[in-house]
Design a protein around this motif. Sequence first.
Motif, PDB file in Angstrom:
ATOM      1  N   THR A   1      -0.926  18.406  -3.217  1.00  0.00           N
ATOM      2  CA  THR A   1      -1.796  18.515  -4.389  1.00  0.00           C
ATOM      3  C   THR A   1      -2.732  17.316  -4.480  1.00  0.00           C
ATOM      4  O   THR A   1      -3.923  17.456  -4.795  1.00  0.00           O
ATOM      5  N   ALA A   2      -2.195  16.122  -4.224  1.00  0.00           N
ATOM      6  CA  ALA A   2      -3.010  14.906  -4.272  1.00  0.00           C
ATOM      7  C   ALA A   2      -4.128  14.952  -3.230  1.00  0.00           C
ATOM      8  O   ALA A   2      -5.239  14.462  -3.471  1.00  0.00           O
ATOM      9  N   ALA A   3      -3.859  15.550  -2.066  1.00  0.00           N
ATOM     10  CA  ALA A   3      -4.895  15.675  -1.043  1.00  0.00           C
ATOM     11  C   ALA A   3      -6.051  16.535  -1.547  1.00  0.00           C
ATOM     12  O   ALA A   3      -7.228  16.231  -1.301  1.00  0.00           O
ATOM     13  N   GLY A   4      -5.727  17.595  -2.275  1.00  0.00           N
ATOM     14  CA  GLY A   4      -6.771  18.425  -2.863  1.00  0.00           C
ATOM     15  C   GLY A   4      -7.542  17.688  -3.941  1.00  0.00           C
ATOM     16  O   GLY A   4      -8.775  17.814  -4.038  1.00  0.00           O
ATOM     17  N   ALA A   5      -6.832  16.908  -4.765  1.00  0.00           N
ATOM     18  CA  ALA A   5      -7.485  16.125  -5.810  1.00  0.00           C
ATOM     19  C   ALA A   5      -8.426  15.095  -5.187  1.00  0.00           C
ATOM     20  O   ALA A   5      -9.540  14.860  -5.685  1.00  0.00           O
ATOM     21  N   ARG A   6      -7.996  14.473  -4.099  1.00  0.00           N
ATOM     22  CA  ARG A   6      -8.835  13.481  -3.402  1.00  0.00           C
ATOM     23  C   ARG A   6     -10.133  14.132  -2.916  1.00  0.00           C
ATOM     24  O   ARG A   6     -11.226  13.540  -3.036  1.00  0.00           O
ATOM     25  N   GLN A   7     -10.032  15.342  -2.402  1.00  0.00           N
ATOM     26  CA  GLN A   7     -11.223  16.039  -1.929  1.00  0.00           C
ATOM     27  C   GLN A   7     -12.218  16.246  -3.072  1.00  0.00           C
ATOM     28  O   GLN A   7     -13.421  15.999  -2.927  1.00  0.00           O
ATOM     29  N   ALA A   8     -11.701  16.685  -4.242  1.00  0.00           N
ATOM     30  CA  ALA A   8     -12.576  16.915  -5.399  1.00  0.00           C
ATOM     31  C   ALA A   8     -13.200  15.614  -5.886  1.00  0.00           C
ATOM     32  O   ALA A   8     -14.391  15.567  -6.240  1.00  0.00           O
ATOM     33  N   LEU A   9     -12.423  14.546  -5.923  1.00  0.00           N
ATOM     34  CA  LEU A   9     -12.946  13.259  -6.378  1.00  0.00           C
ATOM     35  C   LEU A   9     -14.087  12.790  -5.485  1.00  0.00           C
ATOM     36  O   LEU A   9     -15.103  12.280  -5.966  1.00  0.00           O
ATOM     37  N   ARG A  10     -13.929  12.965  -4.179  1.00  0.00           N
ATOM     38  CA  ARG A  10     -14.995  12.558  -3.254  1.00  0.00           C
ATOM     39  C   ARG A  10     -16.231  13.431  -3.425  1.00  0.00           C
ATOM     40  O   ARG A  10     -17.363  12.942  -3.346  1.00  0.00           O
ATOM     41  N   GLU A  11     -16.016  14.717  -3.653  1.00  0.00           N
ATOM     42  CA  GLU A  11     -17.152  15.612  -3.871  1.00  0.00           C
ATOM     43  C   GLU A  11     -17.970  15.186  -5.086  1.00  0.00           C
ATOM     44  O   GLU A  11     -19.204  15.324  -5.106  1.00  0.00           O
ATOM     45  N   MET A  12     -17.271  14.647  -6.099  1.00  0.00           N
ATOM     46  CA  MET A  12     -17.934  14.245  -7.337  1.00  0.00           C
ATOM     47  C   MET A  12     -18.350  12.780  -7.325  1.00  0.00           C
ATOM     48  O   MET A  12     -18.741  12.229  -8.357  1.00  0.00           O
ATOM     49  N   GLY A  13     -18.244  12.123  -6.184  1.00  0.00           N
ATOM     50  CA  GLY A  13     -18.709  10.745  -6.053  1.00  0.00           C
ATOM     51  C   GLY A  13     -17.802   9.704  -6.682  1.00  0.00           C
ATOM     52  O   GLY A  13     -18.251   8.583  -6.955  1.00  0.00           O
ATOM     53  N   ARG A  14     -16.515  10.048  -6.901  1.00  0.00           N
ATOM     54  CA  ARG A  14     -15.569   9.082  -7.481  1.00  0.00           C
ATOM     55  C   ARG A  14     -14.831   8.359  -6.362  1.00  0.00           C
ATOM     56  O   ARG A  14     -14.288   9.002  -5.446  1.00  0.00           O
ATOM     57  N   ARG A  15     -14.768   7.027  -6.466  1.00  0.00           N
ATOM     58  CA  ARG A  15     -14.092   6.218  -5.464  1.00  0.00           C
ATOM     59  C   ARG A  15     -12.614   6.032  -5.829  1.00  0.00           C
ATOM     60  O   ARG A  15     -12.270   5.872  -6.994  1.00  0.00           O
ATOM     61  N   ILE A  16     -11.767   6.041  -4.785  1.00  0.00           N
ATOM     62  CA  ILE A  16     -10.326   5.830  -4.955  1.00  0.00           C
ATOM     63  C   ILE A  16      -9.966   4.500  -4.302  1.00  0.00           C
ATOM     64  O   ILE A  16     -10.266   4.290  -3.120  1.00  0.00           O
ATOM     65  N   PRO A  17      -9.367   3.564  -5.026  1.00  0.00           N
ATOM     66  CA  PRO A  17      -8.911   3.645  -6.419  1.00  0.00           C
ATOM     67  C   PRO A  17      -9.880   3.035  -7.427  1.00  0.00           C
ATOM     68  O   PRO A  17      -9.535   2.934  -8.607  1.00  0.00           O
ATOM     69  N   ASP A  18     -11.060   2.589  -6.974  1.00  0.00           N
ATOM     70  CA  ASP A  18     -11.972   1.860  -7.858  1.00  0.00           C
ATOM     71  C   ASP A  18     -12.267   2.620  -9.152  1.00  0.00           C
ATOM     72  O   ASP A  18     -12.165   2.061 -10.255  1.00  0.00           O
ATOM     73  N   ASP A  19     -12.644   3.895  -9.001  1.00  0.00           N
ATOM     74  CA  ASP A  19     -12.968   4.696 -10.185  1.00  0.00           C
ATOM     75  C   ASP A  19     -11.749   5.458 -10.699  1.00  0.00           C
ATOM     76  O   ASP A  19     -11.518   5.523 -11.913  1.00  0.00           O
ATOM     77  N   VAL A  20     -10.994   6.024  -9.782  1.00  0.00           N
ATOM     78  CA  VAL A  20      -9.821   6.827 -10.154  1.00  0.00           C
ATOM     79  C   VAL A  20      -8.661   6.480  -9.222  1.00  0.00           C
ATOM     80  O   VAL A  20      -8.774   6.618  -8.005  1.00  0.00           O
ATOM     81  N   ALA A  21      -7.558   6.012  -9.799  1.00  0.00           N
ATOM     82  CA  ALA A  21      -6.347   5.760  -9.020  1.00  0.00           C
ATOM     83  C   ALA A  21      -5.610   7.077  -8.817  1.00  0.00           C
ATOM     84  O   ALA A  21      -5.665   7.971  -9.664  1.00  0.00           O
ATOM     85  N   LEU A  22      -4.909   7.201  -7.697  1.00  0.00           N
ATOM     86  CA  LEU A  22      -4.259   8.465  -7.355  1.00  0.00           C
ATOM     87  C   LEU A  22      -2.838   8.210  -6.867  1.00  0.00           C
ATOM     88  O   LEU A  22      -2.601   7.362  -6.015  1.00  0.00           O
ATOM     89  N   VAL A  23      -1.885   8.978  -7.427  1.00  0.00           N
ATOM     90  CA  VAL A  23      -0.478   8.895  -7.028  1.00  0.00           C
ATOM     91  C   VAL A  23       0.032  10.300  -6.752  1.00  0.00           C
ATOM     92  O   VAL A  23      -0.237  11.230  -7.521  1.00  0.00           O
ATOM     93  N   GLY A  24       0.763  10.458  -5.651  1.00  0.00           N
ATOM     94  CA  GLY A  24       1.341  11.752  -5.299  1.00  0.00           C
ATOM     95  C   GLY A  24       2.848  11.770  -5.460  1.00  0.00           C
ATOM     96  O   GLY A  24       3.437  10.893  -6.106  1.00  0.00           O
ATOM     97  N   TYR A  25       3.467  12.781  -4.867  1.00  0.00           N
ATOM     98  CA  TYR A  25       4.919  12.939  -4.973  1.00  0.00           C
ATOM     99  C   TYR A  25       5.430  13.568  -3.677  1.00  0.00           C
ATOM    100  O   TYR A  25       4.864  14.544  -3.201  1.00  0.00           O
ATOM    101  N   ASP A  26       6.460  12.982  -3.099  1.00  0.00           N
ATOM    102  CA  ASP A  26       7.172  13.411  -1.881  1.00  0.00           C
ATOM    103  C   ASP A  26       7.213  12.297  -0.847  1.00  0.00           C
ATOM    104  O   ASP A  26       8.152  12.215  -0.081  1.00  0.00           O
ATOM    105  N   ASP A  27       6.142  11.454  -0.793  1.00  0.00           N
ATOM    106  CA  ASP A  27       6.007  10.425   0.239  1.00  0.00           C
ATOM    107  C   ASP A  27       6.138  11.054   1.623  1.00  0.00           C
ATOM    108  O   ASP A  27       6.947  10.645   2.452  1.00  0.00           O
TER     109      ASP A  27
END
Length: 351
Positions: free
Chosen positions: A264-290
Amino acid sequence: MAGHGARGRSGGRPTLEEVAARAGVGRGTVSRVINGSPRVSDATRAAVEAAVAELGYVPNTAARALAANRTDAIALVVPEPETRFFAEPYFSGMLKGVGSELSDTEMQLLLIFAGSDRERRRLAQYLAAHRVDGVLLVSVHADDPLPDLLSQLEIPAVISGPRSAAESLASVDSDNFGGARSAVEHLVSRGRRHIAHITGRLDVYGAQRRVDGYREALRDAGHPADEQLIEAGDFTEGGGRRAMLELLRRRPEVDAVFAASDVTAAGARQALREMGRRIPDDVALVGYDDSAIARHMEPPLTSVRQPIEEMGRAMIDLLLTEIADRRPAVSRGLERHQVVLATELVERRSS
């Protein structure tokens, strides 16, 4: 005399619990000795074998073998489409843990998919014929009829995560509530104030518990959960992307996201990049499963590690115990074995 040794404290045939008590070990250890697992010390094996001899215990599995009713097979049932099984690291980790633990026994493992109505009907017929000694159920939804069918057929079964707090079958799970809580506490400690959550499928109890942990962590930090920052996902990459785009539309000020899985986090990362949001500067991202996805993502993903392989091994241990003592739950006092394993937050550059 042998006739006296064959009677347990209840006056009937000795039980697995009585053998365990006499040997000073747990039921699972007795089960492993009976099933020939080498993962037992010589001293423990000797103590169990002595208790078996003293009490005159005859394992139900042996009785069934003599009656030619034993199959020496266990089914790992996945009520999901095959595409999801091969796309999500959770399932491969679970299968690896199950396989490694089962390799110490004579049991064969059958992998069965039951993602469609047709597959479920075929599986029900297969199980009704008692062609397996036990069943492992992975990824069970709240309305899934399979657990109840197994109870009706009195087939030993263990599920990966309860369907609810009142689960009647044996289960093994990770601490979904605590894992989610640690993820959000981490984001709060990094100064994030608009923390969103992309959920898993909410007909899965574990996903519900992750939402609960998310809400409590925010509440304890003085930031009551804003329901507009919670968006339903489905544990898939496509679902994560769609949910992230909706969150950005609804709450453009979002500065952190806790996703219910690494996929799910991989999909969220794709959307954030599409919208020009930098990770983690603009939006921090945490997933689950490691999972491997977390380690190979750019930037590498902070994620909650759940011991998936250990969960698979624990499920086999529980199931072998259930198989070794096949008495109905009523005669066992409706005892339930619910195992919950700890999680750990693994910090990386995405947060």
